[in-house]
Scaffold this active site. Structure first.
Site, PDB file in Angstrom:
ATOM      1  N   LYS A  77      20.922  45.652  -2.666  1.00 19.37           N
ATOM      2  CA  LYS A  77      20.955  45.065  -1.334  1.00 19.37           C
ATOM      3  C   LYS A  77      19.545  44.840  -0.810  1.00 19.37           C
ATOM      4  CE  LYS A  77      22.936  46.100   3.260  1.00 19.37           C
ATOM      5  NZ  LYS A  77      23.783  47.072   3.986  1.00 19.37           N
ATOM      6  N   SER A 159      27.509  44.629   5.776  1.00 19.75           N
ATOM      7  CA  SER A 159      26.330  43.841   5.493  1.00 19.75           C
ATOM      8  C   SER A 159      25.925  43.894   4.030  1.00 19.75           C
ATOM      9  CB  SER A 159      25.170  44.367   6.350  1.00 19.75           C
ATOM     10  OG  SER A 159      24.919  45.735   6.020  1.00 19.75           O
ATOM     11  N   SER A 183      29.938  48.865   6.074  1.00 15.57           N
ATOM     12  CA  SER A 183      29.287  47.850   5.242  1.00 15.57           C
ATOM     13  C   SER A 183      29.360  48.090   3.744  1.00 15.57           C
ATOM     14  CB  SER A 183      27.818  47.699   5.648  1.00 15.57           C
ATOM     15  OG  SER A 183      27.732  47.285   6.990  1.00 15.57           O
TER      16      SER A 183
END
Length: 450
Positions: A77, A159, A183
């Protein structure tokens, strides 16, 4: 079978026995990325030539010097520091930002011989290196350009959307994300993959750009529990209790916690939870509904108070540096537009802390607690990443949670169910999840069609 379709466990076994090289595996994944990138857009930064060079270097390491995950490609990420590629947080303030050091989690992966992947999807494929996408500073507002691999008109969640979509689309076997609200678990459900949020602070968060220091947790995505166990082995996650290697659903006792936000559940989630209960009972398990005591109904309110108040401090530096480049949503957090008082912040800290040992005691009475992962299947559009309302409570309580795929909504999109355990019962939760996941995937009704 094309190498990119292998699970991490399968691929690593082939690498160890010499039937697959790290370079061959990397080239297969890069081919899949090139084929599917225009539809999914999971990557925020990736340099194929660098990936191949690293794969060749890993192939030259003598067999006796290799760890169990040597050659494992990992999607990271774009919120976690990586020293050889930008970490930009999907923010114009940090365009081209290049850390000098790896985050602790990335350092551990590299030292074990993992292959860190990456590519920017909204730039030229051949010239821009990469990591997986995220929302701005992993906030709940707005979406990156990433699409759901099962339906590009729908959100992949947020996210940690890029990591989940990459794993769900066979572009990477394992992904690393983080969770402040939902997330990890939410995009795991939307993309039809296993998603594991360990006990808070069980994995070093050094080098992770915080949204909320008291909530943020590193998590993982994979297409099977065996691959999640590889990651927990690597990061030395251990339970105090004696580890169990086998778990039988027959005769086990499970709880079901719908929680105070159950009225928000859509028809897909209602059916998925009902089906999960029926399947466990049909396999000989005892399942009962858990009535959470007074106080747990305050969890959504308290979680929101924490995220809003902690974001005031987290993003003050960016606000002072370049307010005009910060989204109105995050600027509003710094300005405290919702007027969250310090008294409310303290009440949230203390109230949640008091409930953590209570949920531990409740959860110890079950093999695991079943609870919804999402409101429903992934919603249409990319501007909203979906609601974390069913996740935030468990994040704040610091419990380990895993999303198990297997069910579907009205539009044939995946819907997962979460299993929850007491804090620092991570390994036991994974063992239970392996048995439960085998049932849900085989009989839950959702079939992976990619």
């Amino acid at each position: 079978m094309e190498p990119y379709r292998l699970t991490a466990t399968q691929a690593l076994s082939n690498i160890r026995n010499g039937s697959l090289t790290v370079e061959q595996y990397a080239r297969s994944l890069l081919s899949r990325i090139q084929e599917r990138d225009s539809a999914v857009q999971a990557w925020a930064y990736l340099e194929p030539n660098h990936v191949i060079e690293e794969a060749r270097r890993l192939d030259r390491v003598p067999l006796g010097d290799r760890s169990p995950i040597h050659g494992l490609p990992v999607a990271v990420k774009d919120l976690i520091y990586t020293k050889d590629m930008p970490t930009q947080y999907n923010s114009p303030i940090y365009d081209g930002h290049a850390p000098k050091l790896d985050a602790a989690s990335i350092m551990i992966l590299r030292l074990a011989g993992a292959l860190i992947l990456g590519e920017v999807t909204w730039f030229d494929y051949t010239t821009k290196p990469g990591k997986t996408t995220t929302t701005e500073f992993a906030s709940a507002q707005g979406g990156p350009k990433t699409c759901n691999p099962h339906d590009p008109t729908r959100t992949p969640g947020g996210s940690s959307s890029g990591s989940a979509a990459a794993v769900g689309d066979f572009q990477a076997p394992v992904g690393v994300g983080s969770q402040t609200g939902g997330s990890v678990i939410r995009p795991g459900s939307f993309n039809g993959v296993y998603a594991f949020k360990p006990t808070w602070n069980a994995i070093s968060r050094e080098g992770l750009k915080f949204y909320s220091p008291i909530l943020d947790t590193i998590g993982f995505f994979a297409r099977c529990v065996d691959d999640l166990e590889l990651m927990t082995d690597l990061f030395d996650l251990e339970d105090d209790d004696t580890a169990i290697n086998e778990f039988a659903v027959k005769g086990a006792k499970f709880g079901v916690a719908k929680t105070v936000v159950w009225p928000k559940a859509g028809p897909g989630t209602k059916m998925a939870l009902e089906s999960a209960v029926q399947l466990l009972r049909s396999h000989g398990a005892e399942v009962e509904e858990v009535e959470l005591p007074t106080g747990f109904d305050r969890m959504p309110e308290w979680h929101m108070a924490l995220t809003e108040s902690e974001a005031r401090a987290t993003f003050l530096s960016e606000y002072r540096l370049a307010k005009e480049k910060l989204s109105p949503f995050l600027a509003g957090r710094v300005e405290n537009v919702n007027k969250v008082s310090r008294a409310a912040q303290l009440e949230a800290y203390d109230g949640i802390a008091a409930l953590r040992p209570k949920i531990d005691e409740i959860a110890k009475g079950y093999a695991a607690i079943l609870t919804p992962s999402v409101v429903d299947e992934a919603p249409l559009g990319l501007q909203s990443t979906g609601s974390p309302v069913f996740n935030s409570m468990w994040t704040a309580l610091h419990t380990p949670v895993i999303n198990i795929p297997g069910f579907k909504g009205a539009n044939d999109m995946p819907i997962g169910i979460s299993l929850v355990a007491p804090r620092y019962h991570d390994r036991r939760l994974l063992t239970v999840s392996k048995a439960v996941g085998a049932i849900f995937e085989a009989e839950g009704g959702w079939e992976r069609k990619l």
